[in-house]
Design an enzyme around this catalytic site. Structure first.
Site, short mmCIF file in Angstrom:
data_model
loop_
_atom_site.label_atom_id
_atom_site.label_comp_id
_atom_site.label_asym_id
_atom_site.label_seq_id
_atom_site.Cartn_x
_atom_site.Cartn_y
_atom_site.Cartn_z
CG ASP A 104 -1.90 -1.19 1.15
OD1 ASP A 104 -3.10 -0.97 0.96
OD2 ASP A 104 -1.45 -2.36 1.28
CG ASP B 169 -3.93 -1.09 -2.67
OD1 ASP B 169 -4.47 -1.54 -3.71
OD2 ASP B 169 -4.56 -0.95 -1.61
CE1 TYR C 36 -4.36 3.54 -1.44
CE2 TYR C 36 -2.12 2.83 -1.91
CZ TYR C 36 -3.28 2.73 -1.16
OH TYR C 36 -3.35 1.81 -0.14
CG ASN D 261 -8.37 -2.21 -2.78
OD1 ASN D 261 -7.34 -2.55 -2.20
ND2 ASN D 261 -9.03 -1.12 -2.46
CG HIS E 46 -4.22 -6.06 -1.71
ND1 HIS E 46 -3.18 -5.19 -1.43
CD2 HIS E 46 -5.36 -5.32 -1.56
CE1 HIS E 46 -3.65 -3.99 -1.13
NE2 HIS E 46 -4.97 -4.04 -1.21
CG HIS F 43 -9.88 -3.11 4.31
ND1 HIS F 43 -10.74 -2.64 3.36
CD2 HIS F 43 -8.85 -2.21 4.39
CE1 HIS F 43 -10.26 -1.49 2.86
NE2 HIS F 43 -9.13 -1.22 3.47
CG HIS G 188 -7.08 -4.63 1.72
ND1 HIS G 188 -7.37 -3.66 0.79
CD2 HIS G 188 -8.30 -5.19 2.04
CE1 HIS G 188 -8.67 -3.62 0.56
NE2 HIS G 188 -9.25 -4.53 1.30
CB VAL G 189 -5.26 -3.86 7.19
CG1 VAL G 189 -5.42 -3.13 8.53
CG2 VAL G 189 -6.48 -4.73 6.93
CG HIS G 190 -4.04 1.68 4.83
ND1 HIS G 190 -4.88 2.65 4.34
CD2 HIS G 190 -3.85 0.81 3.79
CE1 HIS G 190 -5.18 2.39 3.08
NE2 HIS G 190 -4.57 1.27 2.73
#
Length: 548
Positions: A249, A277, A280, A310, A396, A406, A433-435
């Protein structure tokens, strides 16, 4: 009798005449209908010709003129923005630069608004609405159109490397010259290039060329397209030890710049793994270009092996734009070499086959009977753990997650594929995915299991959406979560030998990257570990580990 016979003959003649008249009438009607059809077709043809001459041709001409005007205005505005980012004057006067800069910025915001509106209309009102972006770090390109930009490299087999770059000049050659001495190129390779359109945007020429065979642990100097700067890369080692940087990400914010700075200045490494990711861009295609320029210093020097997230989907079905159009064109991975039918999932070997890395697609079909599931079964079946003591996987959307963000989004994929990982004795599974950062113990089917993979979420590279700050204390997997912290950073996995590796997570909230979490791993191919040591940096709200 004779009279009766005569009457019957007369009646028969009347019926014959009536039949003949009826036939004549039918033939006349049919011929009349056919003639009417022919006349109608002729009239319609004349109408079509008139319509094209009066409406279609002028409309196409108008569209062509509008497209040319748009391209000219857009190119000029992008040039002005690039000049401002490079600290150069567009007009030669301070006031002129201020006016032109305001106009160019307004143009960029207008285009972003139009594209976002189309995206929202195409995706539907029930889609997740992303929060406003944080300030971006936009990297300009102020060199000639034939000069390469957005240079990045990736592994292709054990001894080859794919060089990818972009030129604004669509006719620039797809050639890479390379050698082991600066400025002295003893070999060259010719590749191909592609372009793509996305709504009002048209990409530059996206070049890909494969060089090799290359020697392991060797520094090469190379030039793309016979123009511009010389770049330097170092090939990964042919045997252990090997070190991977893992970051997810990423985006292109000030936190991204901090992460990249810490990676570059945090000691040497051999390869970077990115579980989705990337830019962005989210339909704003110029952001793919600025991202490529931002990561170029690192991505041109070490292989970047990525999989999609995503934010790479970018589908606009209402206007015929397929998912992953930009990602597939720009970030070509070694799917053919690993027998994968899709660029969204593949695998490769590192350190002479001592490590096998599986890159899965969270947004490609993965259920029983799907192409990805069938490919994964074949790929894992082909791994000989006597020759390959380390088996890593990247996805991801995380399969285990105690963060509010998420929650449960990777559950279907976990149910479809977790047993394959367990049977193959995968050592570590990385996700994004999870920041935030979170490390779990070894798990199988929601229970601690010393024969299962260690799960690590590392979606904290520096994205524009911010950190996922809230962990669920009473989550059903909380007892399996060994360390978790909502901070930006990156991780490093150093595989020391056939049995031992060390994982460290480097938080970059500080001026310098800080090792916040550390754990030593034992390869599952070597049998049950006698003892495993883990340590944490302590303080700051993290949850330290005690074993893995």
């Amino acid at each position: 009798m004779m009279m009766a016979t005569a009457a019957m003959a007369a009646s028969s003649c009347d019926r014959g005449d009536t039949r003949k008249k009826l036939q004549i009438t039918v033939v006349f009607l049919v011929r009349t209908l056919l003639l009417a059809c022919i006349i109608a077709r002729g009239v319609l043809a004349l109408i079509r010709v008139a319509f094209r001459a009066a409406v279609v041709a002028p409309a196409r001409s108008l569209v062509a003129v509008a497209g040319a005007a748009f391209s000219a205005v857009n190119a000029r505005c992008v040039w002005c923005l690039d000049q401002a980012a490079l600290g150069r004057s567009c007009t030669g006067t301070l006031l002129g630069d201020a006016v032109v800069g305001a106009m160019a910025s307004s143009w960029r915001l207008l285009l972003q608004g139009i594209t976002s509106l189309v995206f929202l209309c195409a995706r539907g009102a029930d889609e997740y609405v992303r929060p406003p972006p944080s300030p971006l770090v936009l990297t300009a390109h102020g060199k000639p159109a034939s000069h390469p930009q957005q240079v990045h490299i990736s592994m292709v087999g054990e001894k080859n490397m794919r060089i990818s770059w972009v030129t604004d000049d669509l006719n620039a050659p797809s050639v890479v010259e390379y050698g082991t001495s600066p400025g002295k190129y003893t070999a060259s390779a010719t590749g191909d290039h592609t372009t793509y359109r996305y709504f009002l945007y048209k990409s530059g020429a996206i070049h890909h060329a494969t060089i090799g065979p290359l020697d392991a642990s060797t520094t090469y100097h190379y030039r793309c397209g016979k123009a511009g700067d010389e770049f330097t890369l170092r090939t990964p080692p042919a045997r252990l030890p090997v070190e991977f940087v893992v970051v997810g990400d990423l985006g292109q914010t000030k936190w991204t710049a901090s992460t990249l700075s810490h990676i570059g200045g945090g000691g040497d490494y051999d390869m970077l793994l990115l579980p989705g990711d990337l830019s962005y861009a989210d339909t704003q295609q110029p952001l793919w270009d600025t991202f490529g320029r931002l990561v170029q210093p690192l991505a041109s020097a070490r292989p970047w092996m990525v999989t999609e997230g995503n934010h790479e989907i970018e589908a606009l079905p209402a206007v015929g734009i397929a998912p992953f159009a930009a990602y597939n064109a720009r970030w070509r991975m070694p799917r053919e070499e690993s027998g994968s039918p899709s660029n969204l999932y593949y695998s490769f070997d590192a350190a002479g086959g001592a490590a096998h890395v599986v890159m899965l697609g969270s947004y490609a079909e993965f259920e029983e009977g799907s192409p990805q599931r069938a490919w994964l079964e074949r790929d894992l079946a082909g791994v000989d753990r006597r020759r390959t003591p380390w088996l890593l996987a990247l996805v991801h959307a995380p399969w285990y997650n105690t963060n509010e963000a998420h929650q449960g989004e990777g559950e279907r994929m976990r149910r479809a594929m977790e047993s394959l990982f367990y049977e193959a004795r995968v050592d570590v599974v990385f996700a994004g995915h999870v920041h935030a950062y979170e490390r779990f113990t070894r798990i199988y089917d929601n229970e601690a299991d010393s024969r299962g993979p260690m799960y690590i979420t590392i979606g904290d590279g520096g994205n524009r959406e911010g950190l996922a700050l809230k962990f669920i204390k009473g989550h059903k997997s909380a007892h399996l979560s060994e360390f978790r912290e909502a901070s930006f950073g990156h991780g490093r996995l150093r595989i020391v030998n056939e049995t031992t590796a060390v994982w460290t997570w480097h938080r970059n909230d500080d001026q310098f990257a800080t090792v916040r979490d550390e754990v030593w791993l034992h390869s599952l191919a070597a049998g049950e570990p006698a003892a495993t040591v883990a340590a944490a940096g302590g303080g700051g709200g993290g949850y330290p580990a005690d074993e893995l």
